[in-house]
Write an enzyme that holds these catalytic residues in place. Structure first.
Site, PDB file in Angstrom:
ATOM      1  N   ASN A 114       4.565   1.266  -0.965  1.00  0.00           N
ATOM      2  CA  ASN A 114       5.974   0.956  -1.386  1.00  0.00           C
ATOM      3  C   ASN A 114       5.307   0.040  -1.945  1.00  0.00           C
ATOM      4  O   ASN A 114       4.855  -0.871  -2.579  1.00  0.00           O
ATOM      5  CB  ASN A 114       7.236   0.999  -0.348  1.00  0.00           C
ATOM      6  CG  ASN A 114       7.889   2.354  -0.099  1.00  0.00           C
ATOM      7  OD1 ASN A 114       7.768   3.095  -0.977  1.00  0.00           O
ATOM      8  ND2 ASN A 114       7.664   1.648   1.266  1.00  0.00           N
ATOM      9  N   ASN A 164       0.365  -1.561   0.150  1.00  0.00           N
ATOM     10  CA  ASN A 164      -0.077   0.419  -0.153  1.00  0.00           C
ATOM     11  C   ASN A 164       0.867   1.125   0.196  1.00  0.00           C
ATOM     12  O   ASN A 164       0.580   2.317  -0.095  1.00  0.00           O
ATOM     13  CB  ASN A 164      -1.111   0.022   1.185  1.00  0.00           C
ATOM     14  CG  ASN A 164      -1.897  -1.632   1.594  1.00  0.00           C
ATOM     15  OD1 ASN A 164      -2.881  -0.915   0.233  1.00  0.00           O
ATOM     16  ND2 ASN A 164      -1.507  -1.765   1.950  1.00  0.00           N
ATOM     17  N   THR A 207       8.765  15.479  26.135  1.00  0.00           N
ATOM     18  CA  THR A 207       7.620  15.155  24.448  1.00  0.00           C
ATOM     19  C   THR A 207       8.333  14.099  24.099  1.00  0.00           C
ATOM     20  O   THR A 207       7.476  13.330  23.942  1.00  0.00           O
ATOM     21  CB  THR A 207       6.888  16.497  24.239  1.00  0.00           C
ATOM     22  OG1 THR A 207       6.393  16.525  25.195  1.00  0.00           O
ATOM     23  CG2 THR A 207       5.871  16.238  22.931  1.00  0.00           C
ATOM     24  N   ASP A 218       0.493 -11.219  -0.248  1.00  0.00           N
ATOM     25  CA  ASP A 218       1.668 -10.766  -0.104  1.00  0.00           C
ATOM     26  C   ASP A 218       1.618 -11.543   1.581  1.00  0.00           C
ATOM     27  O   ASP A 218       2.426 -12.047   1.787  1.00  0.00           O
ATOM     28  CB  ASP A 218       2.000  -9.376   0.482  1.00  0.00           C
ATOM     29  CG  ASP A 218       0.922  -8.287   1.702  1.00  0.00           C
ATOM     30  OD1 ASP A 218      -0.338  -9.426   1.566  1.00  0.00           O
ATOM     31  OD2 ASP A 218       1.388  -7.644   1.910  1.00  0.00           O
ATOM     32  N   ASP A 236       4.396  -9.239   9.662  1.00  0.00           N
ATOM     33  CA  ASP A 236       5.280  -8.476   8.747  1.00  0.00           C
ATOM     34  C   ASP A 236       4.194  -6.468   9.097  1.00  0.00           C
ATOM     35  O   ASP A 236       3.316  -6.477   9.240  1.00  0.00           O
ATOM     36  CB  ASP A 236       4.197  -9.054   7.559  1.00  0.00           C
ATOM     37  CG  ASP A 236       4.790  -7.753   6.039  1.00  0.00           C
ATOM     38  OD1 ASP A 236       5.467  -6.544   6.046  1.00  0.00           O
ATOM     39  OD2 ASP A 236       4.732  -8.542   4.965  1.00  0.00           O
TER      40      ASP A 236
END
Length: 261
Positions: free
Chosen positions: A11, A9, A187, A110, A130
């Site tokens: 690369n 989605n 932060t 995949d 993955d």
């Protein structure tokens, strides 16, 4: 020489392989509108930079979770390499493993490709994690069947949502806090703790729950770009292979190359 194309989605990975050896790999942002000629120019330049003639590529295989890319990737293979590519999941394509699901077509190609590669290398049962746009957890039984799994938002997707939704929070890298403490003293430290240790907890928690359902200790394999990072910081991941999907495509091409296209 085989051209293996893994379309995610975020690369697309293009890899060249000779036998089971991966020689080169290149990455480009996924864009459903990119034409065959655009792919061709980009890939031809990379081949030339690495001293590879286009004529050396004599076969191709594609796995895609973005259907709109397939037409132009097929065009790339036909126009620039004069080969008819195999497409994982197309009619008649043989994964060589049972898919124990009510609707096997729902599963991203995949995920099955990863399962095929992992089963060929490690004994089952298996859990494959993955790290992609989504983080997927896939289960292979001791008998070698794909059993399903879980899908969670990918860590970069989660971080991007946090950055966009909270006006005063900066964009940070995915890494453990340098202080080594989960109690953030600022932060950035607090965000690193929440993102990294929180995601580590997600991985360990889901692996534990899936393992209980499997009923036997599984071998846990990680793949994707962040696999080496997380595998170093948890004992539940037994091995990491960022090239697992490409290895699966190589195996599946060898098993399917004789079938009619």
């Amino acid at each position: 020489m085989l051209l293996a194309v893994d379309v995610g989605n975020t690369n697309i990975v293009f890899a060249l392989a000779e036998g089971e050896t991966i020689l080169h790999r290149w990455r480009i942002a996924t864009n459903g509108g990119r034409t065959a000629d655009e792919y061709g120019v980009w890939l031809s330049q990379l081949l030339a930079l690495n001293g590879v003639e286009r004529s050396a590529v004599d076969s191709a295989i594609i796995a895609s979770v973005v259907p709109q890319t397939l037409f132009n990737l097929r065009g790339l293979a036909r126009k620039y390499f004069h080969v008819e590519p195999l497409v994982a999941g197309s009619p008649g394509f043989d994964y060589g493993m049972p898919i124990a699901l009510p609707n096997p077509s729902e599963v991203g190609a995949d995920r099955i490709v990863n399962a095929v590669a992992a089963r060929a290398r490690w004994p089952g049962p298996l859990i494959i994690v993955d790290f992609g746009t989504a983080t997927t957890f896939d289960v292979v039984s001791a008998e070698g069947a794909y059993e399903g799994g879980a899908i969670a938002p990918g860590i970069n997707l989660s971080m991007d949502a946090l950055y966009r939704a909270a006006a005063r929070l900066p964009r940070i890298a995915v890494e453990p806090p340098v202080e080594g403490s989960a109690i953030g003293k600022g932060t950035v430290h607090a965000m690193q703790s929440g993102v990294f240790y929180g995601y580590l907890g997600l991985i360990e928690g889901l692996v534990a729950r899936l393992s209980r359902e499997i009923g036997a200790p599984p071998t846990v394999i990680a793949t994707g770009g962040l696999a080496p990072l997380f595998s170093r910081h948890t004992a539940v991941i037994h091995a990491a292979d960022p090239d697992l999907t490409i290895r699966g495509l190589i195996l599946l091409h060898a098993a399917n190359r004789a079938r009619p296209t």
